[in-house]
Scaffold this active site. Structure first.
Site, mmCIF file in Angstrom:
data_model
loop_
_atom_site.group_PDB
_atom_site.id
_atom_site.type_symbol
_atom_site.label_atom_id
_atom_site.label_comp_id
_atom_site.label_asym_id
_atom_site.label_seq_id
_atom_site.Cartn_x
_atom_site.Cartn_y
_atom_site.Cartn_z
ATOM 1 N N ASP A 285 -3.083 -1.230 7.046
ATOM 2 C CA ASP A 285 -4.178 -0.288 6.798
ATOM 3 C C ASP A 285 -5.298 -0.524 7.811
ATOM 4 O O ASP A 285 -5.485 -1.637 8.287
ATOM 5 C CB ASP A 285 -4.693 -0.497 5.361
ATOM 6 C CG ASP A 285 -5.485 0.707 4.868
ATOM 7 O OD1 ASP A 285 -5.501 1.755 5.542
ATOM 8 O OD2 ASP A 285 -6.095 0.586 3.782
ATOM 9 N N HIS B 111 -3.190 5.092 15.153
ATOM 10 C CA HIS B 111 -1.787 5.023 14.709
ATOM 11 C C HIS B 111 -0.882 4.576 15.855
ATOM 12 O O HIS B 111 0.082 3.826 15.648
ATOM 13 C CB HIS B 111 -1.329 6.374 14.167
ATOM 14 C CG HIS B 111 -2.080 6.809 12.942
ATOM 15 N ND1 HIS B 111 -2.388 5.931 11.926
ATOM 16 C CD2 HIS B 111 -2.599 8.012 12.562
ATOM 17 C CE1 HIS B 111 -3.050 6.579 10.968
ATOM 18 N NE2 HIS B 111 -3.192 7.844 11.338
ATOM 19 N N LEU C 220 16.952 -10.102 11.145
ATOM 20 C CA LEU C 220 15.848 -9.636 10.294
ATOM 21 C C LEU C 220 16.234 -8.291 9.712
ATOM 22 O O LEU C 220 16.818 -7.463 10.409
ATOM 23 C CB LEU C 220 14.563 -9.471 11.138
ATOM 24 C CG LEU C 220 13.372 -8.795 10.438
ATOM 25 C CD1 LEU C 220 12.763 -9.721 9.377
ATOM 26 C CD2 LEU C 220 12.289 -8.396 11.440
HETATM 27 C C1 IPE Z 1 -1.730 2.938 2.121
HETATM 28 O O1 IPE Z 1 -2.861 3.155 2.896
HETATM 29 C C2 IPE Z 1 -0.548 3.609 2.751
HETATM 30 C C3 IPE Z 1 -0.115 3.049 4.035
HETATM 31 C C4 IPE Z 1 -0.595 1.983 4.607
HETATM 32 C C5 IPE Z 1 0.954 3.745 4.685
HETATM 33 P P1 IPE Z 1 -3.902 4.326 2.564
HETATM 34 O O2 IPE Z 1 -4.980 4.225 3.566
HETATM 35 O O3 IPE Z 1 -3.175 5.607 2.461
HETATM 36 O O4 IPE Z 1 -4.382 3.899 1.108
HETATM 37 P P2 IPE Z 1 -5.703 4.290 0.295
HETATM 38 O O5 IPE Z 1 -5.789 5.774 0.304
HETATM 39 O O6 IPE Z 1 -6.857 3.666 1.005
HETATM 40 O O7 IPE Z 1 -5.494 3.690 -1.048
HETATM 41 C C1 IPE Z 2 -2.968 3.076 7.827
HETATM 42 O O1 IPE Z 2 -4.200 3.337 8.430
HETATM 43 C C2 IPE Z 2 -1.856 3.949 8.356
HETATM 44 C C3 IPE Z 2 -1.464 5.045 7.458
HETATM 45 C C4 IPE Z 2 -1.842 5.175 6.211
HETATM 46 C C5 IPE Z 2 -0.565 6.054 8.002
HETATM 47 P P1 IPE Z 2 -5.162 4.481 7.897
HETATM 48 O O2 IPE Z 2 -4.821 5.749 8.591
HETATM 49 O O3 IPE Z 2 -5.134 4.539 6.416
HETATM 50 O O4 IPE Z 2 -6.572 3.938 8.413
HETATM 51 P P2 IPE Z 2 -7.954 3.962 7.635
HETATM 52 O O5 IPE Z 2 -7.706 3.345 6.298
HETATM 53 O O6 IPE Z 2 -8.367 5.387 7.525
HETATM 54 O O7 IPE Z 2 -8.868 3.145 8.490
HETATM 55 MG MG MG Z 3 -6.196 3.603 4.970
#
Ligand code: IPE
Ligand code: IPE
Ligand code: MG
Length: 234
Positions: free
Chosen positions: A14, A31, A125
């Protein structure tokens, strides 16, 4: 000091969006960097001798993001399926996907199935990529499959137990995670592996996923080894 066995690491990657925002870049730039870190992390986990890694790449809830972001993520995925996973493939990594494939474009599903087939005999792995994944949905699907088996006369209600039920999940045959790492400072599970994480050790770090590296992974594993896993025992 304990020295826990470590078979399976689960990761909620995240913070890609915040990493990009800090640099004045579009979210998809986060990303892109985050995907590079996936490859590096998988190599590191393999080198550290941990046999299973499950990463949360895209949740069922993430479909609600803007079309621009979702399209960007899907195109990044296509690119990885076409060539960027090759390095892991050559490194004896088996790749499998868990999640709701029906929501994904057919060309992507095809590429996923090809990669899974090509890497099925790799042993160093197992990398599970949770894609269009939601844990509640996974559990509901497992209930449906179990009910169908009962209806078909293939399973007695009294034979439904934790073991039998686990085999209905996407993660059948894979041991439950020992360690969960979530980056970016959020402390929640966001619908990830709810059944499988029942006794997992949780670790939260403020590092944004694109900044995560092998050094931090090693220090988290050191911390994990000192934890006392009691499983309810006194
Ligand atoms: C969880 O992250 C999903 C992934 C890392 C793919 P999100 O950024 O979507 O989660 P919330 O919305 O903060 O809970
Ligand atoms: C995690 O990073 C990747 C996905 C959920 C696809 P985020 O896109 O949720 O990044 P933040 O949480 O907005 O910083
Ligand atoms: Mg996120």
């Amino acid at each position: 000091m304990t020295n826990n066995n470590l078979q399976h690491i689960a990761v909620i990657m995240d913070g890609n969006g915040r990493w990009a925002a800090k640099r004045g870049l579009p979210r998809n730039a986060g990303h892109k960097k985050g995907a590079e870190v996936v490859i590096e992390t998988a190599k590191a986990v393999k080198e550290l001798g941990v046999p299973y890694l499950t990463i949360y790449a895209f949740s069922t809830e993430n479909w609600k993001r803007s079309k621009q972001e979702v399209d960007g993520l899907m195109n990044l995925l296509r690119q990885y399926l076409d060539s960027n996973f090759e390095e892991l493939e050559k490194n004896d990594v088996r790749i499998r996907f868990i999640g709701e494939r029906g929501m994904l474009d057919a060309d992507i599903v095809n590429k996923m199935e090809n990669l899974e087939k090509r890497t099925i005999s790799n042993r160093s792995l197992v990398l599970q990529i949770a894609l269009s994944y939601g844990s509640r949905q996974e559990i509901v699907n497992a209930v449906r499959r179990t009910a169908q088996k009962v209806k078909n006369g293939e399973l007695a209600i009294t034979d439904i137990d934790e073991n039998e039920f686990s085999q209905m999940l996407y993660t059948a045959e894979v041991p439950d995670p020992d360690l969960l790492i979530r980056t970016s400072g959020e402390q929640r599970l966001s619908n990830y592996l709810l059944w499988q994480l029942a006794y997992t050790e949780l670790f939260f770090t403020n590092t944004l996923w694109p900044d995560f590296n092998k050094e931090e992974l090693k220090s988290i594993i050191e911390n994990y080894k000192t934890r006392e896993r009691r499983y309810g025992k006194a």
